[in-house]
Write an enzyme that holds these catalytic residues in place. Structure first.
Site, PDB file in Angstrom:
ATOM      1  N   GLU A  84       0.820  -1.221   0.000  1.00  0.00           N
ATOM      2  CA  GLU A  84       0.000   0.000   0.000  1.00  0.00           C
ATOM      3  C   GLU A  84       0.852   1.268   0.000  1.00  0.00           C
ATOM      4  O   GLU A  84       0.388   2.332  -0.408  1.00  0.00           O
ATOM      5  CB  GLU A  84      -0.985  -0.037   1.181  1.00  0.00           C
ATOM      6  CG  GLU A  84      -2.050  -1.127   0.993  1.00  0.00           C
ATOM      7  CD  GLU A  84      -2.921  -1.378   2.221  1.00  0.00           C
ATOM      8  OE1 GLU A  84      -2.421  -1.259   3.356  1.00  0.00           O
ATOM      9  OE2 GLU A  84      -4.122  -1.696   2.038  1.00  0.00           O
ATOM     10  N   ILE A 114     -12.469 -10.524   6.039  1.00  0.00           N
ATOM     11  CA  ILE A 114     -13.849 -10.995   5.851  1.00  0.00           C
ATOM     12  C   ILE A 114     -13.947 -11.708   4.506  1.00  0.00           C
ATOM     13  O   ILE A 114     -13.677 -11.131   3.463  1.00  0.00           O
ATOM     14  CB  ILE A 114     -14.849  -9.832   5.934  1.00  0.00           C
ATOM     15  CG1 ILE A 114     -14.666  -9.067   7.262  1.00  0.00           C
ATOM     16  CG2 ILE A 114     -16.290 -10.346   5.792  1.00  0.00           C
ATOM     17  CD1 ILE A 114     -14.812  -9.899   8.524  1.00  0.00           C
ATOM     18  N   GLU A 142      -7.895  -1.617   9.685  1.00  0.00           N
ATOM     19  CA  GLU A 142      -7.073  -0.584  10.344  1.00  0.00           C
ATOM     20  C   GLU A 142      -7.761   0.779  10.488  1.00  0.00           C
ATOM     21  O   GLU A 142      -7.444   1.522  11.414  1.00  0.00           O
ATOM     22  CB  GLU A 142      -5.767  -0.342   9.543  1.00  0.00           C
ATOM     23  CG  GLU A 142      -4.860  -1.539   9.459  1.00  0.00           C
ATOM     24  CD  GLU A 142      -5.224  -2.497   8.324  1.00  0.00           C
ATOM     25  OE1 GLU A 142      -5.928  -2.087   7.366  1.00  0.00           O
ATOM     26  OE2 GLU A 142      -4.823  -3.661   8.385  1.00  0.00           O
ATOM     27  N   ASP A 201     -11.687  -6.531  -3.273  1.00  0.00           N
ATOM     28  CA  ASP A 201     -12.465  -7.768  -3.242  1.00  0.00           C
ATOM     29  C   ASP A 201     -13.861  -7.468  -2.710  1.00  0.00           C
ATOM     30  O   ASP A 201     -14.153  -6.344  -2.304  1.00  0.00           O
ATOM     31  CB  ASP A 201     -11.787  -8.818  -2.343  1.00  0.00           C
ATOM     32  CG  ASP A 201     -11.608  -8.293  -0.938  1.00  0.00           C
ATOM     33  OD1 ASP A 201     -10.570  -7.648  -0.666  1.00  0.00           O
ATOM     34  OD2 ASP A 201     -12.545  -8.458  -0.107  1.00  0.00           O
TER      35      ASP A 201
END
Ligand SMILES: Nc1ncnc2c(CN3C[C@H](CCSCCOCCO)[C@@H](O)C3)c[nH]c12
Length: 228
Positions: free
Chosen positions: A12, A152, A173, A196
């Site tokens: 990231e 998840i 986060e 996703d």
């Protein structure tokens, strides 16, 4: 002005380090902080490692040790809102912790005494993101993020989080960064690109789109710096 740009995973922030090119590296508390300057601003860039505890430590350090006066989070997220597709950008208006649970005592999910279910992001930074999106003709959803210490990847949990928090996306986060910045009075925003759909295919989708979605989020953050 000292600006912190934070991610959770190295993927990231790699696009950011590549863009800025040269930077100093400071090791602290099992984390690396990269400092550079850009258009008269001092920048400090870091990835926390995954999860709320790691993110809290890094956000606190960026502010308390490095003196960040604003904090921009850049990364990827799982979509809960069915209209959000891989690659779409979301800027958070408020964030909650979906795995914070003392409902046994009658409190709502995400609430503990002296706290609040949601922490709101800085309105000026959010409107700056919208201005940049408009100028660049990039669709940007303003939405709610639900954060928890879980990746998840099943429809039942996905729908529970979506419904319980009216959340548009989930990650691991943002809400902890929000609690830290709110407590330390530092304006912050959380920008996420979808990697996703937080469903049974989430793992495969995440692996396939982490790098491209992380790059999208990072490029948008850089565009925001140009307008800060
Ligand atoms: N559906 C989802 N549920 C929760 N969070 C997210 C996020 C946002 N980030 C990605 C990363 C979770 C992935 S762990 C991958 C570990 O791979 C390391 C290689 O073993 C964590 O930092 C949160 C994208 N999709 C999500």
């Amino acid at each position: 002005m000292k600006i912190a740009i934070m991610g959770a995973m190295v993927e990231e922030i790699t696009p950011l380090l590549e863009f800025f090119g040269k930077y100093e590296t400071i090791e602290h508390a099992k984390n690396r902080y990269y400092t550079t300057s850009y258009k008269g601003m001092d920048l400090v860039i870091a990835y926390s490692k995954i999860g709320k505890v790691n993110a809290s430590l890094t956000a606190s350090t960026l502010i308390e040790k490095f003196g960040a006066q604003k904090l921009l989070f850049s990364g990827v997220a799982g979509a809960l809102n069915p209209s959000l597709k891989v690659g779409d950008l979301l800027v958070a208006t408020k964030l909650a912790q979906h795995d914070l649970d003392i409902t046994a005592f009658g409190h709502p999910h995400g609430y503990v005494p002296e706290g609040s279910v949601y922490v709101e992001t800085d309105k000026a930074l959010t409107s700056l993101a919208k201005k940049v999106a408009f100028a660049q003709k990039i669709p940007l959803l303003e939405g709610i993020i639900a954060t928890g210490d879980q990746f998840i990847c099943d429809g039942v949990k996905k729908e529970w989080i979506h419904t319980t928090f009216n959340a548009d996306a989930t990650e691991m986060e943002g809400a902890s960064v929000a609690v830290v910045c709110d407590a330390l009075n530092v304006p912050f925003c959380v920008l996420r690109a979808i990697s996703d759909a937080a469903d049974m295919d989430a793992g495969f989708s995440f692996d396939e789109f982490l790098v491209s979605s992380a790059k999208e989020s990072a490029q948008f953050i850089i565009a925001m710096l140009d307008e800060l």
